[in-house]
Design a protein around this motif. Structure first.
Motif, PDB file in Angstrom:
ATOM      1  N   MET A 242      10.891  -4.701  13.181  1.00 53.93           N
ATOM      2  CA  MET A 242      11.713  -5.803  12.818  1.00 53.93           C
ATOM      3  C   MET A 242      11.939  -6.877  13.889  1.00 53.93           C
ATOM      4  SD  MET A 242      14.594  -3.808  10.277  1.00 53.93           S
ATOM      5  CE  MET A 242      15.473  -5.405   9.757  1.00 53.93           C
ATOM      6  N   ILE A 243      12.307  -6.522  14.940  1.00 53.90           N
ATOM      7  CA  ILE A 243      12.341  -7.404  16.224  1.00 53.90           C
ATOM      8  C   ILE A 243      10.967  -8.027  16.552  1.00 53.90           C
ATOM      9  CG2 ILE A 243      12.924  -7.351  18.642  1.00 53.90           C
ATOM     10  CD1 ILE A 243      14.809  -5.061  18.095  1.00 53.90           C
ATOM     11  N   GLU A 244      10.155  -7.262  16.742  1.00 54.55           N
ATOM     12  CA  GLU A 244       8.836  -7.947  16.887  1.00 54.55           C
ATOM     13  C   GLU A 244       8.223  -8.960  15.980  1.00 54.55           C
ATOM     14  OE1 GLU A 244       6.374  -4.641  17.469  1.00 54.55           O
ATOM     15  OE2 GLU A 244       6.907  -3.995  19.155  1.00 54.55           O
ATOM     16  N   GLU A 245       8.514  -8.556  14.577  1.00 58.34           N
ATOM     17  CA  GLU A 245       8.136  -9.586  13.461  1.00 58.34           C
ATOM     18  C   GLU A 245       8.771 -10.979  13.421  1.00 58.34           C
ATOM     19  OE1 GLU A 245       8.528  -6.770  10.138  1.00 58.34           O
ATOM     20  OE2 GLU A 245       6.442  -6.156  10.473  1.00 58.34           O
ATOM     21  N   LEU A 246      10.028 -10.494  13.808  1.00 57.45           N
ATOM     22  CA  LEU A 246      11.131 -11.706  13.932  1.00 57.45           C
ATOM     23  C   LEU A 246      10.740 -12.921  14.909  1.00 57.45           C
ATOM     24  CD1 LEU A 246      13.554 -13.690  13.238  1.00 57.45           C
ATOM     25  CD2 LEU A 246      14.781 -12.063  14.742  1.00 57.45           C
ATOM     26  N   THR A 247      10.451 -12.033  16.262  1.00 53.54           N
ATOM     27  CA  THR A 247      10.112 -12.846  17.374  1.00 53.54           C
ATOM     28  C   THR A 247       8.614 -13.546  17.004  1.00 53.54           C
ATOM     29  OG1 THR A 247      10.949 -11.207  18.892  1.00 53.54           O
ATOM     30  CG2 THR A 247       9.278 -12.834  19.821  1.00 53.54           C
ATOM     31  N   VAL A 248       7.773 -13.027  16.412  1.00 48.55           N
ATOM     32  CA  VAL A 248       6.199 -13.728  16.137  1.00 48.55           C
ATOM     33  C   VAL A 248       6.544 -14.805  15.183  1.00 48.55           C
ATOM     34  CG1 VAL A 248       4.199 -13.303  15.000  1.00 48.55           C
ATOM     35  CG2 VAL A 248       4.787 -11.509  16.619  1.00 48.55           C
ATOM     36  N   TYR A 249       7.479 -14.591  14.191  1.00 49.43           N
ATOM     37  CA  TYR A 249       7.711 -15.620  13.157  1.00 49.43           C
ATOM     38  C   TYR A 249       8.480 -16.761  13.762  1.00 49.43           C
ATOM     39  CZ  TYR A 249       9.323 -17.796   9.023  1.00 49.43           C
ATOM     40  OH  TYR A 249       9.479 -18.783   7.938  1.00 49.43           O
ATOM     41  N   TRP A 250       9.355 -16.622  14.545  1.00 50.75           N
ATOM     42  CA  TRP A 250       9.986 -17.670  15.347  1.00 50.75           C
ATOM     43  C   TRP A 250       9.269 -18.354  16.204  1.00 50.75           C
ATOM     44  CZ3 TRP A 250      13.859 -20.504  14.933  1.00 50.75           C
ATOM     45  CH2 TRP A 250      14.138 -21.305  16.180  1.00 50.75           C
ATOM     46  N   GLN A 251       8.465 -17.663  17.024  1.00 50.05           N
ATOM     47  CA  GLN A 251       7.809 -18.513  18.257  1.00 50.05           C
ATOM     48  C   GLN A 251       6.534 -19.146  17.237  1.00 50.05           C
ATOM     49  OE1 GLN A 251       6.822 -15.265  20.571  1.00 50.05           O
ATOM     50  NE2 GLN A 251       8.547 -15.578  22.126  1.00 50.05           N
ATOM     51  N   ASN A 252       5.991 -18.701  16.320  1.00 48.93           N
ATOM     52  CA  ASN A 252       4.858 -19.343  15.633  1.00 48.93           C
ATOM     53  C   ASN A 252       5.096 -20.259  14.644  1.00 48.93           C
ATOM     54  OD1 ASN A 252       2.014 -18.062  16.805  1.00 48.93           O
ATOM     55  ND2 ASN A 252       3.718 -16.457  16.517  1.00 48.93           N
TER      56      ASN A 252
END
Length: 358
Positions: free
Chosen positions: A192-202
């Motif tokens: 969940m953390i990784e997916e949130l980070t990807v979504y936020w940064q991209n």
């Protein structure tokens, strides 16, 4: 893949883990999961702030080194001017220039007088040039020193800010690590953390900046609001009162941008709330207006909260967006001979008091 397609793809991908308008997961996230995602997003943003500060610090240090080099060179260059200026001033104090004047006044003929006058003027002009040159060079050195002192102070503040942000990141990371250690399903939480980070940064950061950019562009056209709503400005006790109704502001902003049609602006007591959603992204911005005098009289918007898909962004992100995008407006651009003295927000209404500034 273009950014719009990427946004749509990631929105679908993350629908099961982020707070989207349409819930695709039967089980809502727990308070602990929300807390971890909130802290993880703050870490990402604080890391970005740290990177920004480090780059600004590097550039400032480079500028300081260049200014120190310039100062050293100017000190060498000014030595000759200082010595020449000293000799000129000494000549005046020692009476040498008075003897020239006496010689001029004691000339025996008009021809001698004119010749002596030309000579005297040449010396005076040369003295004036040398003294002015030294004065200019000295002022340049003093200006460089002041700039150097200011940048040195800013560098000290940057270093303090860097330590502060690194401490915040360390504390948040420790909290996240502790939550992962005690989680019943740490792998799910990590995903969940990784997916949130990807979504936020991209997607997330780009889209939020896009909304702020559109808002800023629309507010730059705010003087047109009065042309469309002349009844909003009324005289009052030798001044004026500008009354902006919630519906009128919404209509105005929506007419300026298709993107802003997805947002609703609400006036509550002493705060404005803007909320919108689009393609899996939910944004909520809260803030207030204040009257500022520097660098010019303005009604300035201050961001107090930004909530992205249910997660509140840290103060560093709020400050960055507030600095990068001007969401305020300027009374003199509406009516040239007035300035704002007070701004208040009531339910459904923004009221700005103006006084004559002739």
């Amino acid at each position: 893949m273009n950014r719009r397609t990427t946004a749509l793809y990631l929105s679908i991908l993350l629908a099961s883990v982020l707070l989207l308008p349409v819930k695709t997961s039967a089980a809502p996230m727990s308070a602990e999961e929300l807390k971890v995602l909130q802290e993880s997003l703050s870490i990402v943003e604080l890391d970005r702030e740290i990177t920004r500060i480090e780059e600004e610090q590097r550039q400032t240090e480079q500028t300081i080194r260049e200014l120190e080099r310039q100062l050293s060179n100017k000190d060498e260059e000014i030595k000759d001017s200082r010595e020449q200026a000293g000799r000129r001033l000494a000549a005046y104090y020692m009476g040498e220039r008075e003897s020239l004047l006496s010689a001029l006044l004691s000339a025996n003929s008009l021809k001698d007088f004119l010749s002596m006058l030309d000579y005297y003027q040449l010396i005076a002009e040369r003295d004036h040039y040398i003294l002015n040159k030294y004065k200019t060079e000295y002022a340049a050195i003093e200006k460089t020193k002041r700039k150097l002192d200011r940048l040195s102070g800013e560098l000290g503040s940057m270093k303090e800010s860097l330590v502060k942000q690194r401490t915040r990141v360390a504390a948040l990371q420790q909290s996240v690590d502790g939550s992962l250690d005690t989680s019943a399903d740490p792998e799910k939480l990590k995903a969940m953390i990784e997916e949130l980070t990807v979504y936020w940064q991209n997607v997330g950061l780009y889209e939020i900046r896009r909304y702020f950019k559109e808002l800023s562009a629309a507010m730059a056209e705010f003087p047109d609001f009065l042309q469309e709503h002349r009844e909003s400005l009324a005289s009052d006790n030798g001044g004026y009162v500008l009354t902006v109704q919630e519906k009128d502001l919404n209509d105005f902003l929506h007419s300026r941008s298709d993107l802003l049609k997805n947002m609703a602006f609400v006036f509550e007591d002493e705060r404005i709330i803007a909320e919108g959603r689009r393609e899996g992204l939910e944004l909520k911005v809260e803030g207030t207006y204040t009257v500022e005098q520097e660098p010019q009289n303005s009604i300035t918007f201050h961001v107090s909260r930004i909530i992205f898909n249910g997660l509140e962004l840290p103060d560093t992100t709020r400050t960055e967006l507030e600095n990068d995008f001007d969401l305020g407006f300027y009374p003199k651009k509406i009516v040239p001979f007035v300035e704002a003295t007070e701004a208040s927000i009531q339910k459904g209404t923004l009221i700005v008091k103006l006084k004559l500034d002739l």
